[in-house]
Design a protein around this motif. Structure first.
Motif, short mmCIF file in Angstrom:
data_model
loop_
_atom_site.label_atom_id
_atom_site.label_comp_id
_atom_site.label_asym_id
_atom_site.label_seq_id
_atom_site.Cartn_x
_atom_site.Cartn_y
_atom_site.Cartn_z
N SER A 1 26.54 50.70 42.62
CA SER A 1 27.36 50.18 43.71
C SER A 1 28.33 51.26 44.17
CB SER A 1 28.13 48.94 43.25
OG SER A 1 28.95 48.44 44.29
N LYS A 2 27.92 52.01 45.17
CA LYS A 2 28.78 53.06 45.69
C LYS A 2 28.37 53.39 47.12
CE LYS A 2 26.01 56.82 43.67
NZ LYS A 2 26.04 57.98 42.76
N PRO A 3 29.33 53.82 47.94
CA PRO A 3 29.01 54.17 49.34
C PRO A 3 28.13 55.41 49.40
CG PRO A 3 31.27 54.74 48.82
CD PRO A 3 30.75 53.96 47.64
N ASN B 1 27.74 45.64 50.72
CA ASN B 1 27.20 45.91 49.37
C ASN B 1 26.12 46.99 49.36
OD1 ASN B 1 28.77 44.00 47.86
ND2 ASN B 1 27.49 42.37 48.72
N VAL B 2 26.32 48.03 50.14
CA VAL B 2 25.38 49.15 50.13
C VAL B 2 25.45 49.85 48.78
CG1 VAL B 2 24.87 51.42 51.14
CG2 VAL B 2 25.47 49.49 52.62
N GLN C 1 27.96 59.72 57.39
CA GLN C 1 27.77 60.73 58.44
C GLN C 1 27.14 60.12 59.69
OE1 GLN C 1 25.42 63.59 56.25
NE2 GLN C 1 27.23 64.73 55.55
N ASP C 2 26.46 58.99 59.53
CA ASP C 2 25.87 58.29 60.67
C ASP C 2 26.85 57.32 61.32
OD1 ASP C 2 23.46 59.59 60.59
OD2 ASP C 2 22.45 58.06 59.38
N GLY C 3 28.09 57.30 60.83
CA GLY C 3 29.11 56.46 61.45
C GLY C 3 29.35 55.12 60.78
N ILE C 4 28.74 54.91 59.62
CA ILE C 4 28.96 53.66 58.88
C ILE C 4 30.08 53.90 57.88
CG2 ILE C 4 27.91 51.89 57.42
CD1 ILE C 4 25.20 52.74 58.53
N SER C 5 31.23 53.31 58.13
CA SER C 5 32.42 53.58 57.33
C SER C 5 32.25 53.14 55.88
CB SER C 5 33.64 52.87 57.94
OG SER C 5 33.52 51.47 57.78
N LEU C 6 33.12 53.68 55.02
CA LEU C 6 33.09 53.29 53.61
C LEU C 6 33.43 51.81 53.46
CD1 LEU C 6 34.91 56.38 52.02
CD2 LEU C 6 32.46 56.02 52.38
#
Length: 234
Positions: free
Chosen positions: A140-142, A160-161, A148-153
Protein backbone atom coordinates in the motif's frame (compact mmCIF):
# COMPACT_ATOMS: atom_id res chain seq x y z
CA UNK A 1 -26.51 -5.05 -3.44
CA UNK A 2 -28.05 -2.74 -6.06
CA UNK A 3 -28.13 0.73 -4.49
CA UNK A 4 -30.60 2.02 -7.08
CA UNK A 5 -32.97 -0.88 -6.50
CA UNK A 6 -32.83 -0.10 -2.78
CA UNK A 7 -33.58 3.59 -3.34
CA UNK A 8 -36.45 2.86 -5.72
CA UNK A 9 -37.86 0.37 -3.23
CA UNK A 10 -37.91 3.06 -0.54
CA UNK A 11 -39.43 5.63 -2.92
CA UNK A 12 -42.28 3.21 -3.67
CA UNK A 13 -42.87 2.81 0.08
CA UNK A 14 -42.02 6.25 1.53
CA UNK A 15 -43.21 5.24 5.00
CA UNK A 16 -39.88 3.43 5.26
CA UNK A 17 -38.14 6.81 5.38
CA UNK A 18 -39.63 7.50 8.80
CA UNK A 19 -38.62 4.05 10.04
CA UNK A 20 -35.06 4.47 8.77
CA UNK A 21 -34.66 7.90 10.33
CA UNK A 22 -36.01 6.81 13.71
CA UNK A 23 -33.89 3.65 13.87
CA UNK A 24 -30.70 5.51 12.98
CA UNK A 25 -30.98 8.08 15.75
CA UNK A 26 -33.01 10.99 14.39
CA UNK A 27 -35.72 12.54 16.56
CA UNK A 28 -39.28 13.83 16.20
CA UNK A 29 -39.73 12.50 12.67
CA UNK A 30 -42.96 13.72 11.13
CA UNK A 31 -44.69 13.74 7.74
CA UNK A 32 -44.85 17.12 6.02
CA UNK A 33 -46.55 16.28 2.73
CA UNK A 34 -43.84 15.76 0.12
CA UNK A 35 -41.11 15.30 2.70
CA UNK A 36 -40.22 14.12 6.16
CA UNK A 37 -38.77 16.53 8.73
CA UNK A 38 -36.90 15.70 11.92
CA UNK A 39 -34.15 16.71 14.33
CA UNK A 40 -30.62 15.35 14.05
CA UNK A 41 -30.12 15.36 17.82
CA UNK A 42 -32.48 15.16 20.79
CA UNK A 43 -33.88 18.52 21.84
CA UNK A 44 -32.80 20.24 18.62
CA UNK A 45 -34.87 21.94 15.92
CA UNK A 46 -37.37 19.31 14.63
CA UNK A 47 -37.29 20.88 11.15
CA UNK A 48 -33.50 20.93 10.71
CA UNK A 49 -33.45 17.75 8.60
CA UNK A 50 -35.61 17.14 5.55
CA UNK A 51 -35.90 14.14 3.22
CA UNK A 52 -37.88 14.31 -0.01
CA UNK A 53 -40.24 11.36 -0.52
CA UNK A 54 -40.01 11.28 -4.31
CA UNK A 55 -36.25 11.63 -4.76
CA UNK A 56 -34.81 10.81 -1.30
CA UNK A 57 -32.78 14.02 -1.55
CA UNK A 58 -31.84 15.20 1.93
CA UNK A 59 -30.59 18.35 3.60
CA UNK A 60 -29.41 18.92 7.15
CA UNK A 61 -29.28 22.57 8.19
CA UNK A 62 -27.19 21.92 11.31
CA UNK A 63 -24.35 20.20 9.40
CA UNK A 64 -24.98 21.80 5.99
CA UNK A 65 -25.19 18.33 4.43
CA UNK A 66 -26.73 18.42 0.96
CA UNK A 67 -27.14 14.84 -0.25
CA UNK A 68 -29.66 12.03 -0.08
CA UNK A 69 -31.00 9.59 2.48
CA UNK A 70 -27.92 7.39 2.11
CA UNK A 71 -25.39 10.17 2.70
CA UNK A 72 -27.53 11.51 5.55
CA UNK A 73 -27.43 8.16 7.36
CA UNK A 74 -23.76 7.64 6.51
CA UNK A 75 -22.90 11.04 8.02
CA UNK A 76 -25.00 10.41 11.12
CA UNK A 77 -23.62 6.94 11.90
CA UNK A 78 -20.08 7.43 10.59
CA UNK A 79 -20.24 4.27 8.49
CA UNK A 80 -18.67 3.43 5.16
CA UNK A 81 -20.84 3.53 2.03
CA UNK A 82 -21.38 -0.27 1.83
CA UNK A 83 -22.08 -0.53 5.58
CA UNK A 84 -24.65 2.25 5.28
CA UNK A 85 -26.40 0.46 2.42
CA UNK A 86 -26.46 -2.77 4.41
CA UNK A 87 -27.79 -1.01 7.52
CA UNK A 88 -30.65 0.63 5.63
CA UNK A 89 -31.53 -2.62 3.87
CA UNK A 90 -31.59 -4.48 7.20
CA UNK A 91 -33.88 -1.90 8.82
CA UNK A 92 -36.57 -2.26 6.16
CA UNK A 93 -35.93 -5.94 5.43
CA UNK A 94 -34.98 -5.24 1.82
CA UNK A 95 -33.89 -8.06 -0.45
CA UNK A 96 -33.07 -7.53 -4.11
CA UNK A 97 -35.45 -10.36 -5.00
CA UNK A 98 -38.29 -8.21 -3.64
CA UNK A 99 -37.70 -5.52 -6.24
CA UNK A 100 -39.27 -6.29 -9.60
CA UNK A 101 -37.88 -4.40 -12.56
CA UNK A 102 -40.11 -3.14 -15.35
CA UNK A 103 -40.34 -5.65 -18.17
CA UNK A 104 -38.34 -4.65 -21.23
CA UNK A 105 -40.38 -3.79 -24.34
CA UNK A 106 -40.87 -6.58 -26.85
CA UNK A 107 -38.88 -6.36 -30.06
CA UNK A 108 -40.63 -6.41 -33.46
CA UNK A 109 -41.02 -9.64 -35.45
CA UNK A 110 -40.66 -11.66 -32.28
CA UNK A 111 -37.06 -10.51 -31.85
CA UNK A 112 -35.96 -12.28 -35.04
CA UNK A 113 -33.25 -9.76 -35.97
CA UNK A 114 -32.03 -9.62 -32.40
CA UNK A 115 -31.26 -13.33 -32.60
CA UNK A 116 -28.91 -12.77 -35.54
CA UNK A 117 -26.19 -11.40 -33.27
CA UNK A 118 -24.77 -12.53 -29.98
CA UNK A 119 -26.45 -10.72 -27.11
CA UNK A 120 -24.59 -9.99 -23.91
CA UNK A 121 -26.65 -8.61 -21.06
CA UNK A 122 -24.28 -7.60 -18.25
CA UNK A 123 -27.24 -6.89 -15.97
CA UNK A 124 -27.77 -10.63 -15.63
CA UNK A 125 -24.30 -11.17 -14.19
CA UNK A 126 -23.66 -11.58 -10.49
CA UNK A 127 -20.65 -9.72 -9.14
CA UNK A 128 -18.50 -11.57 -6.66
CA UNK A 129 -17.25 -9.29 -3.90
CA UNK A 130 -14.34 -9.58 -1.49
CA UNK A 131 -13.33 -8.40 1.95
CA UNK A 132 -11.03 -5.37 1.80
CA UNK A 133 -8.44 -7.38 3.72
CA UNK A 134 -7.56 -9.10 0.45
CA UNK A 135 -5.74 -5.88 -0.50
CA UNK A 136 -3.22 -6.58 2.27
CA UNK A 137 -1.40 -8.88 -0.15
CA UNK A 138 -0.30 -5.78 -2.09
CA UNK A 139 2.05 -3.03 -0.99
CA UNK A 140 0.00 0.00 0.00
CA UNK A 141 1.98 2.94 -1.29
CA UNK A 142 1.61 5.68 -3.92
CA UNK A 143 3.23 5.27 -7.32
CA UNK A 144 5.70 7.65 -8.98
CA UNK A 145 4.46 6.82 -12.50
CA UNK A 146 0.90 7.84 -11.60
CA UNK A 147 2.18 10.94 -9.80
CA UNK A 148 4.07 12.03 -12.92
CA UNK A 149 0.85 11.54 -14.90
CA UNK A 150 -0.93 14.02 -12.64
CA UNK A 151 -2.53 11.66 -10.13
CA UNK A 152 -1.79 13.20 -6.74
CA UNK A 153 -0.58 11.24 -3.72
CA UNK A 154 -3.83 12.12 -1.96
CA UNK A 155 -5.93 10.71 -4.81
CA UNK A 156 -3.85 7.53 -4.85
CA UNK A 157 -4.50 7.04 -1.13
CA UNK A 158 -8.23 7.66 -1.52
CA UNK A 159 -8.44 5.05 -4.29
CA UNK A 160 -6.12 2.59 -2.49
CA UNK A 161 -3.54 2.43 -5.27
CA UNK A 162 -0.81 -0.08 -4.44
CA UNK A 163 1.76 -2.41 -5.97
CA UNK A 164 1.81 -6.15 -6.65
CA UNK A 165 5.35 -7.54 -6.38
CA UNK A 166 4.30 -10.83 -8.00
CA UNK A 167 3.07 -9.35 -11.29
CA UNK A 168 5.11 -6.14 -11.16
CA UNK A 169 1.96 -4.10 -11.68
CA UNK A 170 0.38 -1.10 -10.03
CA UNK A 171 -2.82 -2.25 -8.32
CA UNK A 172 -6.07 -0.34 -8.76
CA UNK A 173 -9.01 -1.75 -6.76
CA UNK A 174 -12.50 -1.58 -8.30
CA UNK A 175 -15.75 -1.46 -6.36
CA UNK A 176 -19.32 -2.44 -7.10
CA UNK A 177 -22.11 0.13 -7.06
CA UNK A 178 -22.76 -0.81 -3.44
CA UNK A 179 -19.16 0.04 -2.52
CA UNK A 180 -17.80 -3.47 -2.05
CA UNK A 181 -14.47 -4.59 -3.50
CA UNK A 182 -15.16 -6.63 -6.63
CA UNK A 183 -11.82 -6.76 -8.46
CA UNK A 184 -8.34 -5.37 -8.98
CA UNK A 185 -6.80 -4.07 -12.19
CA UNK A 186 -3.03 -4.11 -12.68
CA UNK A 187 -1.06 -1.56 -14.71
CA UNK A 188 2.51 -2.24 -15.88
CA UNK A 189 4.84 -0.08 -13.83
CA UNK A 190 6.64 1.59 -16.73
CA UNK A 191 5.99 4.28 -19.32
CA UNK A 192 7.19 2.48 -22.44
CA UNK A 193 5.03 -0.53 -23.27
CA UNK A 194 6.77 -2.99 -25.58
CA UNK A 195 5.12 -4.97 -28.35
CA UNK A 196 3.41 -8.03 -26.95
CA UNK A 197 2.95 -6.44 -23.52
CA UNK A 198 -0.44 -5.47 -22.14
CA UNK A 199 -0.62 -2.23 -20.19
CA UNK A 200 -3.69 -3.19 -18.13
CA UNK A 201 -4.62 -6.68 -16.95
CA UNK A 202 -7.03 -7.86 -14.24
CA UNK A 203 -5.24 -9.25 -11.21
CA UNK A 204 -8.58 -10.16 -9.67
CA UNK A 205 -10.95 -10.50 -12.66
CA UNK A 206 -14.44 -9.00 -12.57
CA UNK A 207 -17.16 -7.88 -15.04
CA UNK A 208 -16.14 -4.27 -15.75
CA UNK A 209 -19.36 -3.60 -17.66
CA UNK A 210 -21.24 -3.98 -14.37
CA UNK A 211 -19.21 -1.31 -12.59
CA UNK A 212 -18.30 2.36 -12.85
CA UNK A 213 -14.87 3.20 -11.49
CA UNK A 214 -14.95 5.91 -8.84
CA UNK A 215 -18.73 5.81 -8.38
CA UNK A 216 -18.63 5.28 -4.62
CA UNK A 217 -15.79 7.74 -4.00
CA UNK A 218 -17.64 10.41 -6.01
CA UNK A 219 -21.19 9.48 -4.97
CA UNK A 220 -21.85 12.76 -3.17
CA UNK A 221 -20.73 14.91 -6.12
CA UNK A 222 -22.59 12.75 -8.65
CA UNK A 223 -25.81 13.06 -6.67
CA UNK A 224 -25.35 16.80 -6.15
CA UNK A 225 -24.42 17.70 -9.74
CA UNK A 226 -26.54 15.07 -11.49
CA UNK A 227 -23.86 14.45 -14.09
CA UNK A 228 -21.02 11.98 -14.65
CA UNK A 229 -18.03 12.66 -16.90
CA UNK A 230 -16.34 9.44 -17.99
CA UNK A 231 -12.85 9.27 -19.46
CA UNK A 232 -10.49 6.51 -20.54
CA UNK A 233 -6.81 6.21 -19.73
CA UNK A 234 -4.50 6.18 -22.76
Amino acid sequence: MDVYALKNYIIEKPEYIKQILEETGFFKVYDRGDEYRCAREAGRNPTSVKVNKQTLSAFCFSTNLNGDLITLIRDKLGLSFPKTIQRIAKIIGFREDDFVEIEAPKTPFGGFYKKLRKISNPQNLDIETYNDEILDRYESKPNLLFYQDGISLFAQRVFNVGYDCVTGRITVPWKSFSGELCGVMGRLNKKQINEGETKWLPIIPFPKSKTLYGFVENYDAIREKGIVMIGLTP
